[in-house]
Design an enzyme around this catalytic site. Structure first.
Site, PDB file in Angstrom:
ATOM      1  N   HIS A 297       0.933   5.301   0.963  1.00  0.00           N
ATOM      2  CA  HIS A 297       0.307   6.366   1.749  1.00  0.00           C
ATOM      3  C   HIS A 297       0.429   7.683   0.996  1.00  0.00           C
ATOM      4  CE1 HIS A 297      -0.011   4.386   5.784  1.00  0.00           C
ATOM      5  NE2 HIS A 297       0.920   3.600   5.252  1.00  0.00           N
TER       6      HIS A 297
ATOM      7  N   HIS B  34       0.837  -1.195   0.000  1.00  0.00           N
ATOM      8  CA  HIS B  34       0.000   0.000   0.000  1.00  0.00           C
ATOM      9  C   HIS B  34       0.876   1.251   0.000  1.00  0.00           C
ATOM     10  CE1 HIS B  34       0.573  -1.099   4.252  1.00  0.00           C
ATOM     11  NE2 HIS B  34       0.387   0.186   4.566  1.00  0.00           N
TER      12      HIS B  34
END
Length: 143
Positions: free
Chosen positions: A106, A104
């Site tokens: 950010h 992932h």
């Protein structure tokens, strides 16, 4: 949905079995608000394939999933005219503070005077030119 892990929180979010505040989604990625909201608009982008972290990407994975970074970053920046910058980061492995073991990215919007400090350190005084050459050579050899 293929290539997802039934135990992974982000795979559950992709499948819709765990709710999220989605800001962008297509066949490749899903972007949703991070519940921690380090700053307003803090968003995560995840590939719709269970990949542990960026170090596990193939060149095809990188082409397929990372192409959306600029569009998502710009959409976040445009939502609030007070945003003056953005940290775009990825933690890879537990020692790098990766908490959910699904790749992932950010997107953390930054505001003048927000007080947020992302810790780094300057160890330049510990290295000689020879040290830099040795490190650079060892890394180059990995290609």
């Amino acid at each position: 949905m293929a290539e997802l892990d039934k135990e992974c929180l982000f795979c559950k979010i992709i499948q819709g079995t765990v709710p999220s505040y989605t800001v962008f989604e297509n066949d490749d990625v899903k972007a949703f608000l991070d519940l921690s909201q380090v700053n307003p608009g803090h968003t995560l982008m995840v590939p719709k394939k269970h990949i542990i972290n960026l170090l596990d990407y193939t060149p095809e994975d990188a082409r397929r999933y990372l192409q959306y970074l600029p569009a998502i970053a710009n959409a976040i920046k445009e939502f609030d005219t007070n945003i003056t910058g953005m940290n775009i980061t990825t933690n890879n492995g537990a020692s790098a503070n990766q908490v959910v073991m699904h790749s992932h990215v950010h997107f953390i919007p930054r505001f003048e005077g927000d007080g947020l400090k992302l810790a780094t350190r300057n160890n330049a005084e510990k290295y000689t030119s020879a040290d830099y050459e040795k490190i650079a050579t060892k890394i180059k050899e990995q290609f």
